[in-house]
Design a protein around this motif. Structure first.
Motif, PDB file in Angstrom:
ATOM      1  N   GLU A 150      -5.631  -7.537  -4.362  1.00 37.02           N
ATOM      2  CA  GLU A 150      -6.637  -6.583  -3.926  1.00 37.02           C
ATOM      3  C   GLU A 150      -8.031  -7.227  -3.879  1.00 37.02           C
ATOM      4  OE1 GLU A 150      -6.785  -3.112  -6.439  1.00 37.02           O
ATOM      5  OE2 GLU A 150      -7.078  -1.828  -4.697  1.00 37.02           O
ATOM      6  N   LYS A 151      -8.786  -6.880  -2.833  1.00 31.57           N
ATOM      7  CA  LYS A 151     -10.172  -7.334  -2.728  1.00 31.57           C
ATOM      8  C   LYS A 151     -11.065  -6.144  -3.035  1.00 31.57           C
ATOM      9  CE  LYS A 151     -13.717  -9.877  -1.421  1.00 31.57           C
ATOM     10  NZ  LYS A 151     -13.951 -10.940  -0.478  1.00 31.57           N
ATOM     11  N   LYS A 199     -12.233   0.713 -10.563  1.00 30.94           N
ATOM     12  CA  LYS A 199     -11.641   1.780  -9.747  1.00 30.94           C
ATOM     13  C   LYS A 199     -11.704   3.119 -10.486  1.00 30.94           C
ATOM     14  CE  LYS A 199      -7.799   0.469  -7.490  1.00 30.94           C
ATOM     15  NZ  LYS A 199      -6.522  -0.275  -7.305  1.00 30.94           N
ATOM     16  N   GLN A 240     -11.844 -10.911  -5.848  1.00 31.78           N
ATOM     17  CA  GLN A 240     -10.566 -11.085  -5.153  1.00 31.78           C
ATOM     18  C   GLN A 240      -9.488 -11.302  -6.196  1.00 31.78           C
ATOM     19  OE1 GLN A 240      -9.374 -11.461  -1.590  1.00 31.78           O
ATOM     20  NE2 GLN A 240      -7.567 -11.189  -2.888  1.00 31.78           N
ATOM     21  N   ASP A 271      -2.900   0.111  -4.905  1.00 31.82           N
ATOM     22  CA  ASP A 271      -3.519  -1.142  -4.467  1.00 31.82           C
ATOM     23  C   ASP A 271      -2.950  -1.603  -3.134  1.00 31.82           C
ATOM     24  OD1 ASP A 271      -1.068  -2.008  -5.204  1.00 31.82           O
ATOM     25  OD2 ASP A 271      -1.750  -3.389  -6.772  1.00 31.82           O
ATOM     26  N   SER A 272      -2.247  -0.722  -2.434  1.00 29.88           N
ATOM     27  CA  SER A 272      -1.695  -1.118  -1.142  1.00 29.88           C
ATOM     28  C   SER A 272      -2.407  -0.435   0.025  1.00 29.88           C
ATOM     29  CB  SER A 272      -0.193  -0.826  -1.095  1.00 29.88           C
ATOM     30  OG  SER A 272       0.033   0.530  -1.383  1.00 29.88           O
ATOM     31  N   THR A 291     -12.292  -1.033  -1.784  1.00 33.19           N
ATOM     32  CA  THR A 291     -11.138  -1.882  -2.075  1.00 33.19           C
ATOM     33  C   THR A 291     -10.329  -2.074  -0.802  1.00 33.19           C
ATOM     34  OG1 THR A 291      -9.489  -0.174  -2.570  1.00 33.19           O
ATOM     35  CG2 THR A 291     -11.016  -0.782  -4.352  1.00 33.19           C
ATOM     36  N   TYR A 292      -9.648  -3.230  -0.716  1.00 32.72           N
ATOM     37  CA  TYR A 292      -8.814  -3.478   0.452  1.00 32.72           C
ATOM     38  C   TYR A 292      -7.668  -4.384   0.027  1.00 32.72           C
ATOM     39  CZ  TYR A 292      -7.871  -3.373   5.406  1.00 32.72           C
ATOM     40  OH  TYR A 292      -7.308  -3.109   6.620  1.00 32.72           O
ATOM     41  N   PRO A 293      -6.429  -4.050   0.418  1.00 27.31           N
ATOM     42  CA  PRO A 293      -5.306  -4.912   0.047  1.00 27.31           C
ATOM     43  C   PRO A 293      -5.291  -6.180   0.900  1.00 27.31           C
ATOM     44  CG  PRO A 293      -4.522  -3.069   1.362  1.00 27.31           C
ATOM     45  CD  PRO A 293      -5.998  -2.857   1.175  1.00 27.31           C
TER      46      PRO A 293
END
Ligand SMILES: [Zn+2]
Length: 362
Positions: A111-112, A71, A36, A81-82, A104-106
């Motif tokens: 970013e997570k 990444k 995270q 990253d959005s 990945t998830y914003p």
């Protein structure tokens, strides 16, 4: 956040730090690595035996560069990253025996990134799963039949896919039946099985895949998950037309599977005629044999080492089919129940009451 002074003084090179992270997590039998990003650095946890454990974080700029590196390795857009992204790091680049799935998830704080480490890579034999003897016998009886629908249930990470693959592996050992699977995704290779993956982006859903695969002359079909009415109806119809079908369906109990299947499938006669076996399972952590749950270095101070399945199952008898058709479920009582199996495991000293509460609630 936990900042590790070790990682500040360690080699600041992101590729090296990423390699060390993957290697160490794999060696610790972690199934997932959670990263995270925050403004100060990257918080870090490992999932081991189904439970998340905090790990020392990575301060910035190393933390940021590690996420960028991951990444890059997963062929994701490094500067995006959005929006969520998904990719895979090839085993050769991860330095591990298997690929690493990257998601990945914003989040509002940064970013997570979740890394899924594929483990083992090969299916476990049915006899080595540690299933209770009565459940194992019921499953072996059901897969020996030429037709019928076998449904496995339990939450994510309860081992139901492993059980499904073990059943296929056993069937593959006896030649003669064409074994086909459609999964999302294929995480374990089973020799002797034609394994395929759904591709929702290209319209290859479970339902579409099953429709096509039924023309590939299968005798046994494993459908990764029944999520909708269309797939449920196809699974039932395939089981009624000369196929052995294995699948998973989300429900909290064996009875919940019966109720949900009756809701998903329009024809109650088809449900009653096709269903052969329902297994509801959970994976519980096994008390560390070295410290008896008192936490030692052998169990990474968790008190537990490895997991074992607890199960309840319903093998449908012909006498029960009219009740299933009518939608009266009172006659369907697994024995022992999941709770009884858990209590027996505690009594045998294999696990602890706290683990039963974690898995089954109170
Ligand atoms: Zn221990």
């Amino acid at each position: 956040m936990r900042l590790s002074t070790d990682s500040i003084h360690a080699d600041p090179d992101a590729p090296v730090a990423v390699q060390e992270l993957l290697t160490a997590a794999h060696a610790a039998h972690a199934s997932d690595i959670h990263l995270q990003a925050t403004t100060r650095g990257v918080d870090h946890q490992w999932r081991v035996d189904g439970v998340l454990h905090p790990r020392p974080g990575f301060p910035n700029p190393l933390g940021e560069r590690m996420i960028g590196r991951l990444k890059y390795l997963a062929r994701l857009r490094t500067f995006q990253d959005s929006l969520p992204q998904e990719g895979r790091i090839a085993a050769s680049e991860a330095g591990l025996p298997e690929d690493v799935r990257v998601s990945t998830y914003p989040t509002v704080s940064g970013e997570k990134v979740v890394l899924r480490l594929f483990r083992g890579g090969s299916a476990v034999a049915l006899g080595d799963l540690g299933l209770p003897a009565s459940t194992l016998a019921a499953l072996r009886t059901a897969i020996a039949q030429p037709t019928g629908l076998i449904l496995l249930t339990g939450p994510a990470g309860s081992g139901k896919s492993t059980t499904g693959h073990a059943a296929l592996l056993e069937l593959a050992a006896e030649a003669g039946r064409h074994l086909v699977s459609v999964e999302d995704p294929v995480e374990i290779l089973v020799p002797g099985v034609m394994q395929t993956e759904v591709n929702e982006a290209r319209g290859l859903t479970f339902a579409n895949a099953v429709r096509h695969l039924l023309r590939q002359d299968p005798q046994v079909l494993l459908i990764g998950e029944i999520r909708d009415e269309e797939t449920a109806n196809l699974a039932v119809r395939a089981a009624l037309t000369g196929h052995l079908v294995l699948s998973t369906l989300h429900a909290g109990s064996c009875r919940g599977v019966l109720e949900r299947l009756r809701l998903l499938v329009s024809d109650p006669f088809a449900v009653a005629a096709s269903l052969s076996l329902v297994i509801n399972q959970r994976l519980m952590r096994r008390v560390c044999t070295h410290c008896g749950g008192n936490r030692c270095d052998r169990c990474a101070q968790t008190g537990f080492s490895g997991r074992f399945p607890i199960c309840e199952h319903l093998a449908l008898t012909d006498a029960q089919r009219p009740a299933l058709r009518a939608g009266t479920f009172d006659a369907f009582q697994p024995a022992p129940t999941l709770a009884e199996s858990a209590t027996a495991a505690v009594a045998a000293g294999i696990t602890l009451p706290s683990e039963v509460r974690r898995i089954l609630g109170t």
